[in-house]
Every structure is written in structure tokens, then in C-alpha cells.
Write an enzyme that holds these catalytic residues in place. Sequence first.
Site, PDB file in Angstrom:
ATOM      1  N   LYS A 179       0.884  -1.180   0.000  1.00 50.84           N
ATOM      2  CA  LYS A 179       0.000   0.000   0.000  1.00 50.84           C
ATOM      3  C   LYS A 179       0.920   1.229   0.000  1.00 50.84           C
ATOM      4  O   LYS A 179       1.512   1.572   1.028  1.00 50.84           O
ATOM      5  CB  LYS A 179      -0.898  -0.055   1.239  1.00 50.84           C
ATOM      6  CG  LYS A 179      -1.397   1.287   1.769  1.00 50.84           C
ATOM      7  CD  LYS A 179      -2.420   1.962   0.906  1.00 50.84           C
ATOM      8  CE  LYS A 179      -2.769   3.327   1.528  1.00 50.84           C
ATOM      9  NZ  LYS A 179      -2.053   4.451   0.909  1.00 50.84           N
ATOM     10  N   GLY A 208       6.861   6.064   7.855  1.00 51.27           N
ATOM     11  CA  GLY A 208       5.922   7.187   7.814  1.00 51.27           C
ATOM     12  C   GLY A 208       5.881   7.890   9.149  1.00 51.27           C
ATOM     13  O   GLY A 208       6.884   7.970   9.870  1.00 51.27           O
ATOM     14  N   SER A 209       4.698   8.360   9.517  1.00 47.21           N
ATOM     15  CA  SER A 209       4.582   9.208  10.705  1.00 47.21           C
ATOM     16  C   SER A 209       4.531   8.390  11.992  1.00 47.21           C
ATOM     17  O   SER A 209       4.178   7.199  11.985  1.00 47.21           O
ATOM     18  CB  SER A 209       3.320  10.071  10.594  1.00 47.21           C
ATOM     19  OG  SER A 209       2.188   9.250  10.631  1.00 47.21           O
ATOM     20  N   VAL A 223       0.792   6.948  13.067  1.00 48.14           N
ATOM     21  CA  VAL A 223       0.355   5.809  12.245  1.00 48.14           C
ATOM     22  C   VAL A 223       1.237   4.592  12.546  1.00 48.14           C
ATOM     23  O   VAL A 223       0.745   3.470  12.723  1.00 48.14           O
ATOM     24  CB  VAL A 223       0.369   6.171  10.738  1.00 48.14           C
ATOM     25  CG1 VAL A 223       0.088   4.940   9.892  1.00 48.14           C
ATOM     26  CG2 VAL A 223      -0.663   7.251  10.441  1.00 48.14           C
ATOM     27  N   GLY A 224       2.536   4.822  12.655  1.00 49.83           N
ATOM     28  CA  GLY A 224       3.451   3.712  12.953  1.00 49.83           C
ATOM     29  C   GLY A 224       3.114   3.055  14.287  1.00 49.83           C
ATOM     30  O   GLY A 224       3.109   1.823  14.401  1.00 49.83           O
ATOM     31  N   GLU A 256       9.978   2.623  10.493  1.00 54.70           N
ATOM     32  CA  GLU A 256      10.934   3.718  10.349  1.00 54.70           C
ATOM     33  C   GLU A 256      10.121   4.997  10.451  1.00 54.70           C
ATOM     34  O   GLU A 256       9.340   5.319   9.560  1.00 54.70           O
ATOM     35  CB  GLU A 256      11.680   3.644   9.015  1.00 54.70           C
ATOM     36  CG  GLU A 256      12.613   2.447   8.894  1.00 54.70           C
ATOM     37  CD  GLU A 256      13.678   2.359   9.970  1.00 54.70           C
ATOM     38  OE1 GLU A 256      13.968   3.390  10.621  1.00 54.70           O
ATOM     39  OE2 GLU A 256      14.206   1.263  10.190  1.00 54.70           O
ATOM     40  N   CYS A 260      13.443  11.899   6.584  1.00 53.21           N
ATOM     41  CA  CYS A 260      13.442  11.582   8.015  1.00 53.21           C
ATOM     42  C   CYS A 260      14.813  11.816   8.619  1.00 53.21           C
ATOM     43  O   CYS A 260      14.945  12.000   9.823  1.00 53.21           O
ATOM     44  CB  CYS A 260      12.959  10.157   8.261  1.00 53.21           C
ATOM     45  SG  CYS A 260      13.737   8.955   7.213  1.00 53.21           S
ATOM     46  N   GLU A 263       9.290  17.381  15.383  1.00 54.79           N
ATOM     47  CA  GLU A 263       9.684  17.254  13.986  1.00 54.79           C
ATOM     48  C   GLU A 263       8.757  18.079  13.095  1.00 54.79           C
ATOM     49  O   GLU A 263       7.536  17.952  13.172  1.00 54.79           O
ATOM     50  CB  GLU A 263       9.628  15.785  13.542  1.00 54.79           C
ATOM     51  CG  GLU A 263      10.153  15.593  12.128  1.00 54.79           C
ATOM     52  CD  GLU A 263      10.026  14.161  11.625  1.00 54.79           C
ATOM     53  OE1 GLU A 263       9.029  13.489  11.961  1.00 54.79           O
ATOM     54  OE2 GLU A 263      10.921  13.724  10.892  1.00 54.79           O
TER      55      GLU A 263
END
Length: 483
Positions: A176, A228-229, A232-233, A250, A284, A380
Site C-alpha cells: 500500500k 511514515g509518521s 500511524v506507525g 521507520e 526523516c 519534527e
Amino acid sequence: MNTTDTIGGHLIAGEWSTDGPTAVSDNPARPDDPVGEYVLGDAATAASAVGAAAEALPGWRSTTFVARAAILERAAALLDAAREDLAVLCTLEEGKTIAESRGEAALAAETFRFHAGMAKISTERVFPSPTPGETIRTVRTPLGVVGIITPWNFPLQIPAWKIAPALASGNAVVWKPASNTPLLSVAIARILAEAGVPAGVLNLILGPGSTGAALVADPRVDGVSFTGSVPVGEAIRDTVTARNGRVQLELGGHNPAIVFEDADLDLAVPCLVAGAMGATGQKCTATRRIIAVGDIHDALLERMAEGVTALAVGDGMTDGIGIGPLVSTGAREEVAGALANAISQGASVVAAAADSPDEGCFFPPTLLSGDTSLSIAHDEVFGPISTILRVDSEDDAFSLANATEFGLSSSVFTNDLWRIDRAIHELESGIVKVNAPTTGSELHVPFGGEKSSSAHAPREQGDTAVDFFTRTRSAYIRPGTVR
Ligand code: NDP
């Protein structure tokens, strides 16, 4: 080879489908000139892709490593052949400069080539046994059906980092990608299918984050690799680990670069400007904090201001442009809001790119000066803003560098071997650079962070990539007859 679909579809069980509602894939540099459309999948799409992967898994896991490597090598050759088309599509959908996209496309091909080679290296080990005649071996078996969820900021390279070792290790994949770069993802999946990845072994599903959430929640998915963020992670981690699945994350970074008094500014300044502002600060590993130690502060500030002011911002397809737009208007609003907030908290704007359009997704790379009370010195902000902070001692520099929940990358600029050794051992980050930008990594070397930047899982890239995508099994083998 067709790398430019105008309506991007799902690839499930070897069949392409554009059935269902669609959304527009925008060009952040040219809002009136969309790149195309893509189909919006849902939970049912995710379920049918997972079903296709589960069905294809037994055949793929029993395919020889030689055959799997040959397919990855063909994929690398096809990615190389399509490099320019892929680079253009990357710039159109993501916004980074065409030079950045070309570099990324080349590395994506190289990643498939690397993992084709790695597939041929045995990961088995043999151990001595105290039992006469017995041999003990460890073997690797594929993890199974894996979900791969990727962001838009490296839409060629991050999928390659994850998909290549997953396929090389015999897993079936449901991918995805981010909704900002759907057509590029379709182009990559087309190439992998053309290279010979069998039907159902690589499935691509497009759609919003909820499609990814449905993928992650499917109990048939044995592991998920996500970039990603942070929120969500963390949600993915909670869902997958609750059923004892495996997760590789990551996430963010708040990467420091320490500039000591003995640093060579001719070397440091270009590294700092590139590390903070390259790819419009949407890495990142981007340099978010520049820590100046002692008297070098004023000269560094002046030289950094010159470097940032001179950056040319514009459409990444235009010659001479060094910095493209942010990925979306939403991203621009967030970055502009963070800058306004920093100023209201007392940050000074040291410099901003002089030559930057003031419209759409464009945002001028900006250098701030301030102290650790600023939110931006901790949180961040995914854009081209970096803050110079002054400290008076080496101890203060190291403790400020580590004063963050993140631990992805850091760098030091110095010639002092004692400090360099201290940095390598004491900076709490998965990557430590010496006299080099916080950004950039080599694909044959493990990549990942410490603290909140990553999950406690094997590192991506390098010879550790296979560790996430395989299970280790210990086999005790004794002769079948009595002697
Ligand atoms: P997200 O974490 O939202 O998106 C990353 C991927 O996850 C995309 O494919 C996204 O799909 C998908 N996704 C979104 N929600 C879910 C969910 N609930 N379950 C499963 N998958 C999901 O990042 P954004 O793209 O929205 O960027 C937001 C911020 O994340 C950035 O500002 C930056 O701070 C950080 N980020 C960090 C990156 C890194 O390299 N570590 C890379 C990109 C962003 P979709 O695109 O359809 O929403």
C-alpha cells in the site's frame, strides 16, 4: 513498457483493476496540471489482495533462490531502462528536483540488484553437537504474507528497500503506497510484473490510509514493514504485535549536527545546507538542529545564511532549481504554521531562500536561530526549516544532541579523533556521520534508528534486511540408523 498510466489501478492476483471511485494525483509544482487519477481501494480491496498473496505464497516460497534472484536482476535491469520515465513521474507527483529523482531511480534499481546478490548468499549456520553423529543447522523460512506501507518522500527507494528483500526471501507482498505518489507506484509494480514476479506474489493496493489500516488488521498478514509518521506507525505496531505479528517501523527524526570550533566551514556549510534543505527538508534524516559550539557560532551563522539565501526554489522539472515544492498544500500549511509558531515563541529568522515562489506548495528554505524553549527545537517539522542553537562546551553539545525522543541520524564536524570516537559511542542515533550530512545512506549498510525513531526490529537494508523477512529455525539432524 508502460510507465505512465493515466488511471492507476490495483494489481491483485496478477490482474489490474481500475473499478471504483477515483481521486486525482496532483503535481505540487503545478496545481492546475494534475498528473492523473488513481482508484480508491477499501477494506475489501485489502482483503482480496491478502487472499491473493496467501494463495501465491506456497509456490513462491518453494521457488529456488536462483530463480528468485534472476527475477530481481531482471527487475533491476528494467528499472534502469525506465529510469528517466520513473524520475519524471517522481518529480511530477512528489515535487523533488529531477536530479534528486534521477538519483533515487538509479538507487532503486541498485537495491533490487543488491538483494538479487544477497539471495545467493547462504544465511544458514552449522553448529557442533554434543551428540555423536548429530548435525545442528539453522535454516531461514520466509515470514509469510507481508504488508508493506510506504510514504511519498522516497517513493522509489523506500518501496525498493522493503519489496526487494521481502521477495528475495520468499515472501508474498501486499503493498500500500502513499496516496501522493500512486502512479509512480503503479509504474514500479508494472515493472516487477514484467520482470516475472508471479501473479499474487506482489499485490498493489491504492487508496487512503484506511485501506492500509485494513491491510494491517488482517490476521493473515504475518508482518508489516512501515515508513511514515509516528502516530500511524504506533497504531500499526499495536495492531500487529497484539496478534504476535512482526513489525518494522521507520518513523521520524530530529537529527542534530554538532559543529565544533575546529570544524572546516568550507566542508561543513554545504553539508549542513544540503542535509537540512535537500528534498525540501522532507527526509526523516534531515538536519533539524545545528548545534554550534562556542565561538564558531557567528561565522557559521553568517556562512549558513549565505548558503540558504542562495537556494533556488521552483518547479523541480526546471533546470537550475535546487529545491522543489513541498508535497502538498496541507504540508505547506503545516510547515508555515510551525514557522509562525516558532517566531511567536521568539525564534529569529536568520535567512530564507531569496528566490522562492510564494504560492501553491512552495515554501522558502528557512534558517532560524533560537534556544531549546522553541517547540521546533523538539518537534519534527517535515520541511525545509533548521534551527541553529548555541552551546559553550562539548558536554553541553552532546547532551543537547541527545535531548530528543528521536534517534535516527546525527553528525559531527570536527577533526578531533577523541570527539569523533565519543560521538560514535555517545550520540543516541542509529546513524552517526562524521564531517558529512545527517542525510544519505548506503544500501549495503544497515539503516534504522534508536529511541522513538524505529521499532525494535532488525534494521532495513544491508545484510540485516533479510532478518526481518525470515524466521530462523533450528534443525537437529541425526543419522537414521544405529551404529
Ligand atoms: P502517514 O504516516 O500518514 O503515511 C505513511 C503511509 O501510511 C502512507 O502510505 C499512508 O497512506 C499510510 N497510512 C495512513 N494512515 C494509515 C493507517 N491508519 N494505517 C495504515 N497505513 C496508513 O504520513 P503522511 O504521508 O501523512 O505524512 C505525515 C507526516 O509523517 C509527515 O509530515 C512527516 O512528519 C511524517 N513522515 C515521515 C516519513 C519518514 O520517512 N519517516 C515519511 C513521510 C512522512 P496515505 O498516503 O493514503 O494516507
